[in-house]
Motif scaffolding. Structure first.
Motif, PDB file in Angstrom:
ATOM      1  N   VAL A  46      15.393 -15.636  -4.496  1.00  0.00           N
ATOM      2  CA  VAL A  46      14.530 -16.245  -5.511  1.00  0.00           C
ATOM      3  C   VAL A  46      13.643 -15.216  -6.208  1.00  0.00           C
ATOM      4  O   VAL A  46      13.061 -15.511  -7.257  1.00  0.00           O
ATOM      5  N   ALA A  47      13.520 -14.012  -5.637  1.00  0.00           N
ATOM      6  CA  ALA A  47      12.744 -12.954  -6.293  1.00  0.00           C
ATOM      7  C   ALA A  47      13.219 -11.604  -5.772  1.00  0.00           C
ATOM      8  O   ALA A  47      13.579 -11.475  -4.601  1.00  0.00           O
ATOM      9  N   THR A  63      20.936 -10.643  -6.827  1.00  0.00           N
ATOM     10  CA  THR A  63      19.785 -10.674  -7.719  1.00  0.00           C
ATOM     11  C   THR A  63      19.237 -12.096  -7.773  1.00  0.00           C
ATOM     12  O   THR A  63      19.869 -13.030  -7.249  1.00  0.00           O
ATOM     13  N   PRO A  64      18.071 -12.311  -8.375  1.00  0.00           N
ATOM     14  CA  PRO A  64      17.501 -13.671  -8.401  1.00  0.00           C
ATOM     15  C   PRO A  64      18.482 -14.697  -8.957  1.00  0.00           C
ATOM     16  O   PRO A  64      19.102 -14.493 -10.003  1.00  0.00           O
ATOM     17  N   ARG A 114      12.298 -11.943  -2.060  1.00  0.00           N
ATOM     18  CA  ARG A 114      12.039 -13.229  -1.407  1.00  0.00           C
ATOM     19  C   ARG A 114      13.361 -13.991  -1.320  1.00  0.00           C
ATOM     20  O   ARG A 114      14.051 -14.178  -2.341  1.00  0.00           O
ATOM     21  N   ILE A 115      13.717 -14.419  -0.102  1.00  0.00           N
ATOM     22  CA  ILE A 115      15.007 -15.072   0.141  1.00  0.00           C
ATOM     23  C   ILE A 115      14.781 -16.363   0.916  1.00  0.00           C
ATOM     24  O   ILE A 115      14.054 -16.380   1.921  1.00  0.00           O
ATOM     25  N   THR A 141      23.778 -18.346 -10.266  1.00  0.00           N
ATOM     26  CA  THR A 141      23.276 -19.394 -11.157  1.00  0.00           C
ATOM     27  C   THR A 141      23.351 -18.971 -12.618  1.00  0.00           C
ATOM     28  O   THR A 141      23.042 -19.767 -13.506  1.00  0.00           O
ATOM     29  N   ALA A 142      23.765 -17.724 -12.888  1.00  0.00           N
ATOM     30  CA  ALA A 142      23.899 -17.261 -14.269  1.00  0.00           C
ATOM     31  C   ALA A 142      25.169 -17.782 -14.931  1.00  0.00           C
ATOM     32  O   ALA A 142      25.298 -17.729 -16.151  1.00  0.00           O
ATOM     33  N   GLN A 143      26.128 -18.302 -14.133  1.00  0.00           N
ATOM     34  CA  GLN A 143      27.361 -18.776 -14.751  1.00  0.00           C
ATOM     35  C   GLN A 143      27.065 -20.004 -15.604  1.00  0.00           C
ATOM     36  O   GLN A 143      26.276 -20.878 -15.220  1.00  0.00           O
TER      37      GLN A 143
END
Length: 313
Positions: A46-47, A63-64, A114-115, A141-143
């Motif tokens: 998440v970060a 990556t985030p 942060r995971i 989540t970039a797809q």
């Protein structure tokens, strides 16, 4: 539409239960090794960034918005940089890192990562879902297709884990983890599903096969024949059998028999309904025929299966 219904059925049948393991907050340099575990392991960045590796496979950078699911809970490593010697994440290390708010914190002079880490427990012996998946699912989540939905769920999950003692935050986080698992599997199916062997999971990628699966799951006790099933989905018998068998690996009625007996097994574990009642609900006119079919698939007759399940929890 069909895909979510069938997937949800199987998750419920296999008793896939989510639990939030930890929120990991680390500043570089750091590296940890997480051991094998029973069930599936899940991480969402998440970060910041980190490097993820399993076995001898090359490390990949997360990556985030990146999510990884290890369906069989394989041993793996997370690190701020590749090549750092990892610390084994055991109970002693966990106790030394955990803070009063429940977060696991590794201090350092470098960049922050942060995971969200979670686990899924499931009854692997019952119509397995996670056993059909590869050792690692990596979804971003970039797809464009499924990414926005995944990102929304992940953002909500991150919010609930930051809420600490807020009313219902723990329950909300677990429910979101259930939803996130469905979205991760769906996203993986959309991009990589053709790589798996024929199975009901691969069948969800084919519109006709997915529709047939949904019909069978909705009414497993119906007296289905190839003719009535083909008429329900508006195709010929030949098309039904050819498409379903190609994608699932077995004919529709063979799949239906196994699904009925898997549902019957869950009913035996979770209720006190008489065996004859369960047999009737699953479409068997003869309790004797049901007992034989059940023992063939599950290795023991229904009564003994129920007693064994009660003894072993």
């Amino acid at each position: 539409m069909w895909r979510v219904d069938v997937l949800g059925d199987v998750l419920e049948l296999a008793r896939v239960d989510a639990s939030l393991m930890a929120t990991f907050d680390a500043r570089a340099p750091w590296a940890i090794e997480l051991p094998d575990r029973q069930g599936a392991t899940f991480h969402a960045v998440v970060a910041g960034t980190c490097w993820f590796s399993v076995g001898d496979a090359p490390a990949r950078q997360l990556t985030p918005g990146d999510l990884v699911l290890l369906p069989a809970g394989a041993r793996h490593q997370l690190a701020s940089d590749p090549g750092l010697p990892p610390r084994r994440f055991d109970e002693d290390l966990k106790r030394s890192l955990i803070r009063p708010n429940g977060e696991l914190v590794l201090d350092g002079p470098g960049g922050r990562t942060r995971i969200l880490c979670a686990g899924y427990h499931y009854a692997a012996a019952v119509h397995p879902l996670l056993g059909l998946l590869p050792p690692v699912l990596h979804v971003a989540t970039a797809q464009p297709a499924s990414g926005p939905w995944l990102r929304s769920v992940l953002d909500l999950l991150a919010h609930e884990t930051r809420s600490g003692a807020a009313t219902g935050s723990g329950t909300a986080a677990v429910r979101l983890l259930d939803l996130l698992l469905i979205h991760v599997v769906r996203a993986w199916l959309d991009t990589e599903g053709d790589t798996i062997d024929p199975s009901w999971l691969r069948g969800l990628r084919d519109p006709l096969t997915a529709q047939v699966l949904a019909v069978l799951h909705e009414r497993p006790g119906h007296d289905w024949t190839l003719d009535t099933l083909a008429a329900t989905v508006n195709v010929s018998r030949a098309t039904l059998v050819r498409r379903f068998t190609r994608h699932v690996g077995e004919p529709p009625l063979t799949y239906l028999t196994r699904w009925r007996l898997d549902v019957a097994a869950r009913t035996l574990r979770d209720t006190t309904l008489p065996v004859a009642t369960i047999a009737h609900r699953m479409g068997y006119t003869s309790e004797f025929a049901f007992n034989r079919a059940f023992a063939r698939l599950h290795g023991q007759p229904p009564g003994r299966y129920r007693r064994h399940a009660a003894t072993n929890g």
